[in-house]
Design an enzyme around this catalytic site. Sequence first.
Site, PDB file in Angstrom:
ATOM      1  N   GLN A 126       1.000  -1.079   0.201  1.00  0.00           N
ATOM      2  CA  GLN A 126      -0.022   0.081   0.437  1.00  0.00           C
ATOM      3  C   GLN A 126       0.636   0.745   0.283  1.00  0.00           C
ATOM      4  O   GLN A 126       1.945   1.528   0.762  1.00  0.00           O
ATOM      5  CB  GLN A 126      -0.585   0.375   1.680  1.00  0.00           C
ATOM      6  CG  GLN A 126      -1.623   1.756   1.537  1.00  0.00           C
ATOM      7  CD  GLN A 126      -2.404   1.518   2.972  1.00  0.00           C
ATOM      8  OE1 GLN A 126      -1.627   0.750   3.572  1.00  0.00           O
ATOM      9  NE2 GLN A 126      -3.477   2.042   2.654  1.00  0.00           N
ATOM     10  N   GLY A 127       0.724   2.199  -1.334  1.00  0.00           N
ATOM     11  CA  GLY A 127       1.621   3.110  -1.249  1.00  0.00           C
ATOM     12  C   GLY A 127       0.897   4.389  -1.270  1.00  0.00           C
ATOM     13  O   GLY A 127       0.409   5.437  -2.253  1.00  0.00           O
ATOM     14  N   TYR A 128       0.427   4.933   0.823  1.00  0.00           N
ATOM     15  CA  TYR A 128      -0.417   5.958   0.999  1.00  0.00           C
ATOM     16  C   TYR A 128       0.642   7.240   1.726  1.00  0.00           C
ATOM     17  O   TYR A 128       0.866   8.248   0.788  1.00  0.00           O
ATOM     18  CB  TYR A 128      -1.078   5.404   2.216  1.00  0.00           C
ATOM     19  CG  TYR A 128      -2.305   4.782   0.865  1.00  0.00           C
ATOM     20  CD1 TYR A 128      -2.512   4.535   0.046  1.00  0.00           C
ATOM     21  CD2 TYR A 128      -4.185   5.211   2.112  1.00  0.00           C
ATOM     22  CE1 TYR A 128      -4.468   4.562  -0.488  1.00  0.00           C
ATOM     23  CE2 TYR A 128      -5.143   4.606   1.269  1.00  0.00           C
ATOM     24  CZ  TYR A 128      -5.172   4.193   0.736  1.00  0.00           C
ATOM     25  OH  TYR A 128      -6.361   3.116  -0.173  1.00  0.00           O
ATOM     26  N   GLU A 245      -9.640  -1.125   5.966  1.00  0.00           N
ATOM     27  CA  GLU A 245      -8.015  -1.364   6.709  1.00  0.00           C
ATOM     28  C   GLU A 245      -8.157  -1.690   8.144  1.00  0.00           C
ATOM     29  O   GLU A 245      -7.653  -2.400   8.831  1.00  0.00           O
ATOM     30  CB  GLU A 245      -7.401  -0.355   6.544  1.00  0.00           C
ATOM     31  CG  GLU A 245      -6.212  -0.676   6.793  1.00  0.00           C
ATOM     32  CD  GLU A 245      -4.833  -0.083   6.306  1.00  0.00           C
ATOM     33  OE1 GLU A 245      -5.214   1.034   5.255  1.00  0.00           O
ATOM     34  OE2 GLU A 245      -4.144   0.240   6.659  1.00  0.00           O
ATOM     35  N   SER A 378      -3.584   6.755  12.400  1.00  0.00           N
ATOM     36  CA  SER A 378      -2.825   6.963  14.180  1.00  0.00           C
ATOM     37  C   SER A 378      -3.866   6.891  15.067  1.00  0.00           C
ATOM     38  O   SER A 378      -4.919   7.467  14.915  1.00  0.00           O
ATOM     39  CB  SER A 378      -1.529   8.092  15.103  1.00  0.00           C
ATOM     40  OG  SER A 378      -2.991   8.957  14.742  1.00  0.00           O
ATOM     41  N   GLU A 380      -5.093   8.837  17.612  1.00  0.00           N
ATOM     42  CA  GLU A 380      -5.111  10.636  17.502  1.00  0.00           C
ATOM     43  C   GLU A 380      -6.189  10.311  16.487  1.00  0.00           C
ATOM     44  O   GLU A 380      -7.499  10.965  16.894  1.00  0.00           O
ATOM     45  CB  GLU A 380      -3.872  10.917  17.816  1.00  0.00           C
ATOM     46  CG  GLU A 380      -3.711  10.650  19.139  1.00  0.00           C
ATOM     47  CD  GLU A 380      -2.479   9.747  18.986  1.00  0.00           C
ATOM     48  OE1 GLU A 380      -2.465   9.057  18.317  1.00  0.00           O
ATOM     49  OE2 GLU A 380      -1.685   9.435  19.723  1.00  0.00           O
TER      50      GLU A 380
END
Length: 393
Positions: A126-128, A245, A378, A380
């Site tokens: 996955q290339g985010y 995901e 994350s 948060e």
Amino acid sequence: MDLNYSAEETAFRDEVRGWLEHNLPDDLRSKVLEYRELSKDDLRRWHQILARKGWVAPDWPVEWGGTGWNVVQRYIWEEECGYAGTPPLVAFGLRMCAPVLFRFGTDAQKQRYLPKIYSGEEFWCQGYSEPGSGSDLASLKTRAIRQNGHYTVNGQKIWTTLAHYADWIFCLVRTDPTREKRQEGISFLLIDMKTPGITVRPIHLMDGGHEVNEVFFDDVKVPAENLVHEEGKGWTVAKYLLGYERMGTGRVGMCKRELARLKEMATRQMKDGRPLLDDPRFRDRLSRVEVELMALEITNLRFLDQLRGGRPPGADVSLLKIKGTEIQQALTELMMQVAGPFAPVFRPVDADAGFDAFTATLAARYCNLRKATIYAGSNEIQRNIIAKATLGL
Ligand SMILES: Cc1cc2nc3c(=O)[nH]c(=O)nc-3n(C[C@H](O)[C@H](O)[C@H](O)COP(=O)(O)OP(=O)(O)OC[C@H]3O[C@@H](n4cnc5c(N)ncnc54)[C@H](O)[C@@H]3O)c2cc1C
């Protein structure tokens, strides 16, 4: 509410359990339970065993190889895999790229990519994320310019899990830097990792393992037909995929296995002449984690039921990500407490010293799991999502 399994569900669980007992190779199981690094061959071997059985992609449409299991069966399957200690299935193809292709892909794209994802012939990554564009993903800069039937891609991705194993990468790229709203100039491209101009550089984590990488794109030519959905609409695809995901980050079955192991360790470990499990403060911490895990399990079932009804995961799936990862970390923290001096960093396996292969790798596992509250967005950021989309703050 009846939370017991019906007779048919119990029979299904027994079938799955029996099949796993006979078909999960011992060497793979030991590697998982002892937290040893799995090679590409290890991951592919397990993938292919499941593909041959027809169980590698339970949630795919049946015509593409899905099992047609209902929500309870799927849950039982996940749980039994967690108990048994199966290697993970690499989610990037099966559970991220595939749902995107089912929803947004052309027929040609489905025919080209899905069978090879199913069979395990092609692995994906996955290339985010990019340097400076993690939480603030919409600021990504990797540039793709369309000309003469292909895109030319230049830029850098980071933290790309298993890029060193991957045959393909799905990437968010900026195709129009002039759009005022940053989300609008982004597109979703499928890129063959063998294309000239791609360089993969390892990042070593603090447990010494290699699972993430930097990926550099230097004038990489990508055929225009590898664009998924419309040009400039990649953000819609990205958001759709992120829901899937986050569904995969709860890991209830694995946590239950670890909880059982923690209790067993705490029964053996003595404190002031009594098993640590009898210590009221330890029991209090343990019980809290166990209750949280039960609550996570029920929440997980609610989301699966929602998927069964054909509704894609929404913003509230962030709950699973937050709770699941916090529980995984809490379990390793308690294990470190139980193991005490027997779980120092870098200590080799030494049966005479009274600790086993699992305890010897515990500190590395503890360090490795710090990542869980960061990846897949994350915690948060997940809290921000819940505050905005679910609580309306
Ligand atoms: C082990 C691992 C594997 C990964 N695998 C992949 C992968 O395969 N593919 C991929 O594309 N990416 C992957 N990632 C990247 C991951 O998605 C990013 O690390 C994550 O989105 C955070 O981005 P960042 O690292 O740039 O941190 P930053 O965005 O710089 O954040 C730093 C800190 O600030 C906090 N923060 C930032 N913005 C806010 C805000 N608005 N409100 C409150 N707090 C905030 C964050 O929570 C974090 O604690 C992986 C990361 C890890 C650690």
